[in-house]
Motif scaffolding. Structure first.
Motif, mmCIF file in Angstrom:
data_model
loop_
_atom_site.group_PDB
_atom_site.id
_atom_site.type_symbol
_atom_site.label_atom_id
_atom_site.label_comp_id
_atom_site.label_asym_id
_atom_site.label_seq_id
_atom_site.Cartn_x
_atom_site.Cartn_y
_atom_site.Cartn_z
ATOM 1 N N ARG A 1 0.927 -1.072 -0.036
ATOM 2 C CA ARG A 1 0.041 -0.020 0.122
ATOM 3 C C ARG A 1 0.837 1.407 0.159
ATOM 4 N N ASP A 2 1.916 1.124 0.803
ATOM 5 C CA ASP A 2 3.053 2.349 0.758
ATOM 6 C C ASP A 2 3.520 2.586 -0.656
ATOM 7 N N LEU A 3 3.815 1.490 -1.524
ATOM 8 C CA LEU A 3 4.013 1.488 -2.648
ATOM 9 C C LEU A 3 3.145 2.225 -3.697
ATOM 10 N N MET A 4 1.865 1.807 -3.575
ATOM 11 C CA MET A 4 1.015 2.327 -4.479
ATOM 12 C C MET A 4 0.645 3.702 -4.375
ATOM 13 N N VAL A 5 1.062 4.466 -3.117
ATOM 14 C CA VAL A 5 0.958 5.726 -3.345
ATOM 15 C C VAL A 5 2.130 6.536 -3.160
ATOM 16 N N SER A 6 3.244 5.900 -3.669
ATOM 17 C CA SER A 6 4.477 6.661 -3.481
ATOM 18 C C SER A 6 4.688 7.619 -4.699
ATOM 19 N N ASN A 7 3.710 7.319 -5.746
ATOM 20 C CA ASN A 7 3.826 8.242 -7.107
ATOM 21 C C ASN A 7 3.619 9.576 -6.509
ATOM 22 N N HIS A 8 2.686 9.919 -5.425
ATOM 23 C CA HIS A 8 2.389 11.020 -5.017
ATOM 24 C C HIS A 8 3.629 11.977 -4.430
ATOM 25 N N SER A 9 4.367 11.216 -3.716
ATOM 26 C CA SER A 9 5.742 11.817 -3.179
ATOM 27 C C SER A 9 6.701 12.185 -4.281
ATOM 28 N N LEU A 10 6.562 11.196 -5.419
ATOM 29 C CA LEU A 10 7.746 11.399 -6.398
ATOM 30 C C LEU A 10 7.327 12.724 -7.228
ATOM 31 N N GLU A 11 6.038 12.723 -7.542
ATOM 32 C CA GLU A 11 5.363 13.920 -8.285
ATOM 33 C C GLU A 11 5.697 15.293 -7.242
ATOM 34 N N MET A 12 5.525 15.256 -6.088
ATOM 35 C CA MET A 12 5.664 16.385 -5.220
ATOM 36 C C MET A 12 6.990 16.805 -5.251
ATOM 37 N N PHE A 13 8.191 15.869 -5.064
ATOM 38 C CA PHE A 13 9.366 16.333 -5.344
ATOM 39 C C PHE A 13 10.098 16.126 -6.622
ATOM 40 N N GLY A 14 9.398 16.313 -7.683
ATOM 41 C CA GLY A 14 9.944 16.848 -9.010
ATOM 42 C C GLY A 14 10.423 15.599 -9.840
ATOM 43 N N PHE A 15 9.973 14.666 -9.539
ATOM 44 C CA PHE A 15 10.395 13.222 -10.459
ATOM 45 C C PHE A 15 9.557 13.278 -11.822
ATOM 46 N N GLU A 16 10.097 13.787 -12.843
ATOM 47 C CA GLU A 16 9.579 14.225 -14.203
ATOM 48 C C GLU A 16 8.997 12.888 -14.769
ATOM 49 N N GLU A 17 9.472 11.666 -14.581
ATOM 50 C CA GLU A 17 8.834 10.579 -15.028
ATOM 51 C C GLU A 17 7.874 9.635 -14.269
ATOM 52 N N VAL A 18 7.089 10.480 -13.370
ATOM 53 C CA VAL A 18 6.276 9.585 -12.611
ATOM 54 C C VAL A 18 5.296 8.724 -13.004
ATOM 55 N N GLU A 19 4.949 9.000 -14.562
ATOM 56 C CA GLU A 19 4.020 7.927 -15.036
ATOM 57 C C GLU A 19 4.437 6.671 -15.201
ATOM 58 N N TYR A 20 5.946 6.614 -15.131
ATOM 59 C CA TYR A 20 6.574 5.171 -15.250
ATOM 60 C C TYR A 20 6.028 4.496 -13.919
ATOM 61 N N PHE A 21 5.550 4.931 -12.731
ATOM 62 C CA PHE A 21 5.196 4.102 -11.633
ATOM 63 C C PHE A 21 4.009 3.552 -11.636
ATOM 64 N N ASP A 22 3.181 4.012 -12.707
ATOM 65 C CA ASP A 22 1.949 3.399 -12.847
ATOM 66 C C ASP A 22 2.063 1.874 -13.323
ATOM 67 N N ILE A 23 3.349 1.668 -13.974
ATOM 68 C CA ILE A 23 3.630 0.182 -14.276
ATOM 69 C C ILE A 23 3.849 -0.689 -12.819
ATOM 70 N N VAL A 24 4.385 -0.005 -11.972
ATOM 71 C CA VAL A 24 4.532 -0.588 -10.643
ATOM 72 C C VAL A 24 3.209 -0.738 -9.918
ATOM 73 N N ARG A 25 2.312 0.313 -10.041
ATOM 74 C CA ARG A 25 0.945 0.281 -9.428
ATOM 75 C C ARG A 25 0.140 -0.930 -10.078
ATOM 76 N N ASP A 26 0.249 -1.050 -11.219
ATOM 77 C CA ASP A 26 -0.334 -2.147 -12.143
ATOM 78 C C ASP A 26 0.345 -3.649 -11.525
ATOM 79 N N LEU A 27 1.334 -3.724 -11.599
ATOM 80 C CA LEU A 27 1.939 -4.957 -11.066
ATOM 81 C C LEU A 27 1.608 -5.346 -9.595
ATOM 82 N N ILE A 28 1.408 -4.460 -8.647
ATOM 83 C CA ILE A 28 0.919 -4.253 -7.356
ATOM 84 C C ILE A 28 -0.490 -5.133 -7.241
#
Length: 164
Positions: A82-109
């Motif tokens: 569950r923590d991994l599922m919401v990590s994309n929000h932190s990544l986006e907040m701190f300027g990770f420009e390729e945050v959409e890649y994290f959707d792959i992880v969310r699908d795998l979860i």
């Protein structure tokens, strides 16, 4: 069964394999984090730790085999996922420009979650010791219940022999 066979048996579990896939994908995405972004580097450690829990706790639960230990591992796995599922929000907040890649992880979860449900359903509810904290007992067992093993007579001298 020797330890190598037991390890292979665990690594062949679908839930373990999916956890490893999640870890590898998470690692690849984390490699994209800018080295000079302290916040993303800190989050990287958290994300990789959470992703690593998915296999480590499955292995521990399979090795422990007692219901309460398996359920405790399952709860830790659930939290990490569950923590991994919401990590994309932190990544986006701190300027990770390729945050959409994290959707792959969310699908795998999500795929992992379905395997997790089946895995937990296979836990042997009759192979338990009473969890005196009351969190991980099988249905119908409470933390204040009498332990049925207390009725088994045990004389250590009969078991270990008398010292001369």
């Amino acid at each position: 069964m020797d330890s190598n066979e037991r390890r292979q048996q665990v690594e062949d579990l679908p839930i373990y394999k999916k956890g490893e896939e999640i870890y590898q994908m998470t690692r690849k995405i984390c490699d994209l984090f800018p080295e000079d972004n302290e916040h993303l580097q800190f989050i990287k450690g958290q994300i990789l730790s959470d992703a690593g829990m998915l296999t480590a706790k499955v292995a521990g639960a399979e090795g422990g085999d007692l219901y309460d230990l398996r359920m405790e591992a399952a709860a830790i796995i659930r939290k990490a996922a569950r923590d991994l599922m919401v990590s994309n929000h932190s990544l986006e907040m701190f300027g990770f420009e390729e945050v959409e890649y994290f959707d792959i992880v969310r699908d795998l979860i999500e795929e992992y979650r379905l395997l997790f449900i089946d895995w937990v359903a296979g836990f042997d509810q009759w192979n338990y010791i009473i969890d005196r904290w009351g969190l991980f007992n099988p249905p119908g067992v409470g933390p204040f219940d009498k332990d049925p093993d207390d009725d088994i007579p045990f004389n250590p001298d009969d078991f270990f022999g008398e010292d001369d």
